[in-house]
Design an enzyme around this catalytic site. Sequence first.
Site, short mmCIF file in Angstrom:
data_model
loop_
_atom_site.label_atom_id
_atom_site.label_comp_id
_atom_site.label_asym_id
_atom_site.label_seq_id
_atom_site.Cartn_x
_atom_site.Cartn_y
_atom_site.Cartn_z
N SER A 151 -3.65 19.03 0.07
CA SER A 151 -4.44 18.67 -1.13
C SER A 151 -3.92 20.00 -2.15
O SER A 151 -2.70 20.24 -2.35
CB SER A 151 -5.74 18.80 -0.72
OG SER A 151 -6.21 18.33 -2.13
N ASP A 244 -5.33 6.79 -2.03
CA ASP A 244 -5.81 8.35 -2.61
C ASP A 244 -5.41 8.68 -4.03
O ASP A 244 -3.94 8.05 -4.13
CB ASP A 244 -4.92 9.19 -1.81
CG ASP A 244 -5.02 10.83 -2.17
OD1 ASP A 244 -5.82 11.11 -3.09
OD2 ASP A 244 -4.26 11.58 -1.34
N HIS A 274 -7.73 10.37 0.90
CA HIS A 274 -7.48 11.74 0.78
C HIS A 274 -8.37 12.40 1.88
O HIS A 274 -9.37 11.75 2.17
CB HIS A 274 -7.84 12.31 -0.73
CG HIS A 274 -7.39 13.37 -1.06
ND1 HIS A 274 -6.30 14.11 -1.53
CD2 HIS A 274 -8.07 14.75 -0.89
CE1 HIS A 274 -6.05 15.16 -1.75
NE2 HIS A 274 -7.18 15.77 -1.44
#
Length: 305
Positions: A151, A244, A274
């Site tokens: 991320s 995501d 995610h």
Amino acid sequence: MRDVIDRIRRANFTPFHQLEVSAARQAYLAAAEILDLPRASLARVEDRRLAGHGAAVLPARLYAASDHRLPAMLYLHGGGFTIGGIETHDSLCRQIARLSGAAVVSVEYRLAPEHRFPTAVDDAWAALQDLRRQAAAWGLDGTRLAVGGDSAGGTLAAVCALLARDAGFELALQVLITPGTTAHQDTESHRRFAQGYILERAAIDWFFNHYIEPHQRTDWRFAPLLADDLDGVAPAWVGLAEADPLVDEGIAYADRLRMAGVPVDLEVYRGVTHDFIKMGRALPEALHAHAAIAARLRDTFGTSP
């Protein structure tokens, strides 16, 4: 994945974007390893320090499955540049070290809003350079280094790979797990998965508003997809989640790397969201991703688990 989302909904957690930053950090820490694998036992788990930008000293943790002189990957945690740290990603780092036979060094770069852009970038780059300097003293091979993250940490890893290229610092690999790479949340996947898929639009806005000024968002150190030139960066392993908001920009970045002649392994894990990488108790896709990252590190470094 639907079951995980339903369980989270039934638990009635307060979304991060409805909390004060300090409360969001505590909530993330408390929930971070509920769906993650139990912390694996390793030969070495050592709390260390790495230099950050300026006079900053950053907490770090070394993970290694043996006492041998191992190559290492600097790991940069996710959390929207605002939450997260060594403890929230401890299980994941242990799994990568256990399966790959390489060492993993997790570092806590400074977080927003106390430390806004580009502090996280500057800290990550300083820590990578300091890891090379300190590697021998730590019993590691500083001539064989990689950088990785998930991320926001994936964004930082991509930026570190570009900074390393520009500095003549040869990296063996960059591991980019669900990275953010664009200046604005304007791709089709941001619209398609804006709500109900773990990472929601309101949370992304909350993270980035804490981290960066609007006029800075086109800086490639925030949006590496906008970098002028990706030629000559380290080979990449890119792991994305199909459901995501960040998946389109992850694919776009992998495509740009390939067009620049950079070797890229791209994996899109179907049907997951995610942060799936940290849900190994519930999702086999997380285990597959752990194994794929470890295999790529073994191929790069010639290590064995």
